[in-house]
Design a protein around this motif. Structure first.
Motif, mmCIF file in Angstrom:
data_model
loop_
_atom_site.group_PDB
_atom_site.id
_atom_site.type_symbol
_atom_site.label_atom_id
_atom_site.label_comp_id
_atom_site.label_asym_id
_atom_site.label_seq_id
_atom_site.Cartn_x
_atom_site.Cartn_y
_atom_site.Cartn_z
ATOM 1 N N SER A 8 1.530 -3.212 20.685
ATOM 2 C CA SER A 8 0.449 -2.905 21.482
ATOM 3 C C SER A 8 -0.193 -1.676 21.297
ATOM 4 O O SER A 8 0.767 -0.633 20.989
ATOM 5 C CB SER A 8 0.865 -3.183 22.975
ATOM 6 O OG SER A 8 0.028 -2.896 24.028
ATOM 7 N N SER A 9 -1.344 -1.276 21.532
ATOM 8 C CA SER A 9 -1.893 0.017 21.081
ATOM 9 C C SER A 9 -1.582 1.000 22.054
ATOM 10 O O SER A 9 -1.458 2.107 21.625
ATOM 11 C CB SER A 9 -3.541 -0.065 20.957
ATOM 12 O OG SER A 9 -4.117 -0.455 22.069
ATOM 13 N N GLU A 11 -3.275 2.040 24.263
ATOM 14 C CA GLU A 11 -4.538 2.506 24.867
ATOM 15 C C GLU A 11 -5.085 1.673 26.129
ATOM 16 O O GLU A 11 -5.518 2.196 27.169
ATOM 17 C CB GLU A 11 -5.686 2.390 23.812
ATOM 18 C CG GLU A 11 -7.122 3.175 24.303
ATOM 19 C CD GLU A 11 -8.012 3.346 23.252
ATOM 20 O OE1 GLU A 11 -9.135 3.119 23.508
ATOM 21 O OE2 GLU A 11 -7.581 2.995 22.034
ATOM 22 N N GLY A 12 -4.728 0.490 26.112
ATOM 23 C CA GLY A 12 -4.629 -0.543 27.327
ATOM 24 C C GLY A 12 -4.282 0.273 28.487
ATOM 25 O O GLY A 12 -4.544 0.115 29.560
ATOM 26 N N ASN A 15 -5.820 3.042 29.654
ATOM 27 C CA ASN A 15 -7.184 2.457 30.517
ATOM 28 C C ASN A 15 -6.783 2.051 31.968
ATOM 29 O O ASN A 15 -7.431 2.272 32.846
ATOM 30 C CB ASN A 15 -7.803 1.561 29.694
ATOM 31 C CG ASN A 15 -8.627 2.181 28.553
ATOM 32 O OD1 ASN A 15 -8.839 3.365 28.442
ATOM 33 N ND2 ASN A 15 -8.825 1.353 27.529
ATOM 34 N N LEU A 16 -5.655 1.104 31.828
ATOM 35 C CA LEU A 16 -5.136 0.730 33.278
ATOM 36 C C LEU A 16 -5.001 1.561 34.146
ATOM 37 O O LEU A 16 -5.082 1.667 35.345
ATOM 38 C CB LEU A 16 -4.185 -0.297 32.897
ATOM 39 C CG LEU A 16 -3.433 -0.835 34.035
ATOM 40 C CD1 LEU A 16 -4.582 -1.800 34.878
ATOM 41 C CD2 LEU A 16 -2.252 -1.557 33.763
ATOM 42 N N THR A 59 -7.145 9.544 25.630
ATOM 43 C CA THR A 59 -7.467 8.717 24.723
ATOM 44 C C THR A 59 -7.551 9.240 23.464
ATOM 45 O O THR A 59 -7.117 8.666 22.462
ATOM 46 C CB THR A 59 -8.792 8.066 25.087
ATOM 47 O OG1 THR A 59 -8.915 7.576 26.681
ATOM 48 C CG2 THR A 59 -9.111 6.873 23.912
#
Length: 89
Positions: A8-9, A11-12, A15-16, A59
């Motif tokens: 998993s990156s 980055e999610g 963002n969450l 980010t």
């Protein structure tokens, strides 16, 4: 070649997290506005821009970290297969 399992990156997750922060921020601001404190409309804009800036910094930081990991991985691969490369071939 063996295909590695993709991770998993992350980055999610960033963002969450910031989506939850944005929603709670505007929830409290709108509560104050609906209670009659209309000056909160103007006061709330600057911190929101600050939150957006922090989101972009997080980010970018994450992207740079991933790029460094990729560079290290490529350098390790080059070092591992260096003896197989024939000069002039």
């Amino acid at each position: 070649m063996r295909k590695k399992r993709s991770r998993s990156s992350g980055e999610g997750l960033i963002n969450l997290t910031f989506t939850i922060i944005y929603l709670t921020y505007w929830w409290f601001i709108l509560q104050e506005i609906f209670e009659g404190a209309s000056h909160f409309i103007y006061i709330s804009i600057v911190p929101f821009i600050g939150l957006m800036f922090l989101h972009s910094l997080a980010t970018k930081w994450h992207e740079r970290r991933k790029e460094k990991q990729l560079v290290l991985s490529v350098e390790k691969s080059i070092a591992r297969y260096k003896d197989r490369i024939r000069p002039g071939a």
